[in-house]
Design an enzyme around this catalytic site. Sequence first.
Site, PDB file in Angstrom:
ATOM      1  CB  SER A 118      -0.964  -0.050   1.184  1.00 38.35           C
ATOM      2  OG  SER A 118      -2.015   0.869   1.038  1.00 38.35           O
ATOM      3  CG  ASP A 172      -7.178  -2.708  -2.851  1.00 37.74           C
ATOM      4  OD1 ASP A 172      -7.787  -1.960  -2.058  1.00 37.74           O
ATOM      5  OD2 ASP A 172      -5.953  -2.876  -2.799  1.00 37.74           O
ATOM      6  CG  HIS A 203      -5.810  -2.517   0.767  1.00 37.92           C
ATOM      7  ND1 HIS A 203      -5.169  -2.161  -0.394  1.00 37.92           N
ATOM      8  CD2 HIS A 203      -5.166  -1.846   1.761  1.00 37.92           C
ATOM      9  CE1 HIS A 203      -4.196  -1.304  -0.125  1.00 37.92           C
ATOM     10  NE2 HIS A 203      -4.170  -1.109   1.186  1.00 37.92           N
TER      11      HIS A 203
END
Length: 222
Positions: A118, A172, A203
Amino acid sequence: MSEPLQTIEIQTGDNPTATVVWLHGLGADGNDFVPIVDELGLPDNLPVRFVFPHAPMMPVTINGGHVMRAWYDVSFDGVEKRPDERGIRASQVAIEALIAREKSRGIAAERIVLAGFSQGGAITLHTGLRQAERLAGLMVLSSYLPLADSLASERTQANASTPVFMAHGQEDPVIAIDLAERSVGQLIGLGYDVEWHDYPMQHSVCLEEIAHIGTWLKKVLA
């Protein structure tokens, strides 16, 4: 971010010959990916030092100004429309200090992998492609290419052929897969060697992805 980053370190064997610097995502810390090391299936003859830094504490706009570990701020406009360039570049400097520390411990730059999930993946791409010395590889999980417009003028020839591993969840809700796919297209357009995977997840990280990461690490650190 003048203070050196605090880190967690794990070695898969004595006298490591390579380092993986692995950056966590927003609101997590260096402990986040520690459990995955044992799942990567790295061979005994490839001793690796894993370095998991803790991002600094800062207020994050999209979370109501709540102070948490973050590599850069995220506005309500999202990561693309109004990127926190100052924060991104500050994190770049902090990660470059970790790379320099590994070199001082005897690990050549070309034996160092930058990795991140991320926000950590965004910093991995931003930092790795701007390094003066070639790195072993860049591993980018559930992330995207930040400050994409500046890459063409700031990238270094040293890492023009560095392998890039990018993986993403098809569902996601945090960083849309289309942003990741556009990032891959931008990188390939600049001539980078990108290995792309996507998985039926949100995610997060899945077992199939961990297996692919292990295979890729063995290849780039062979």
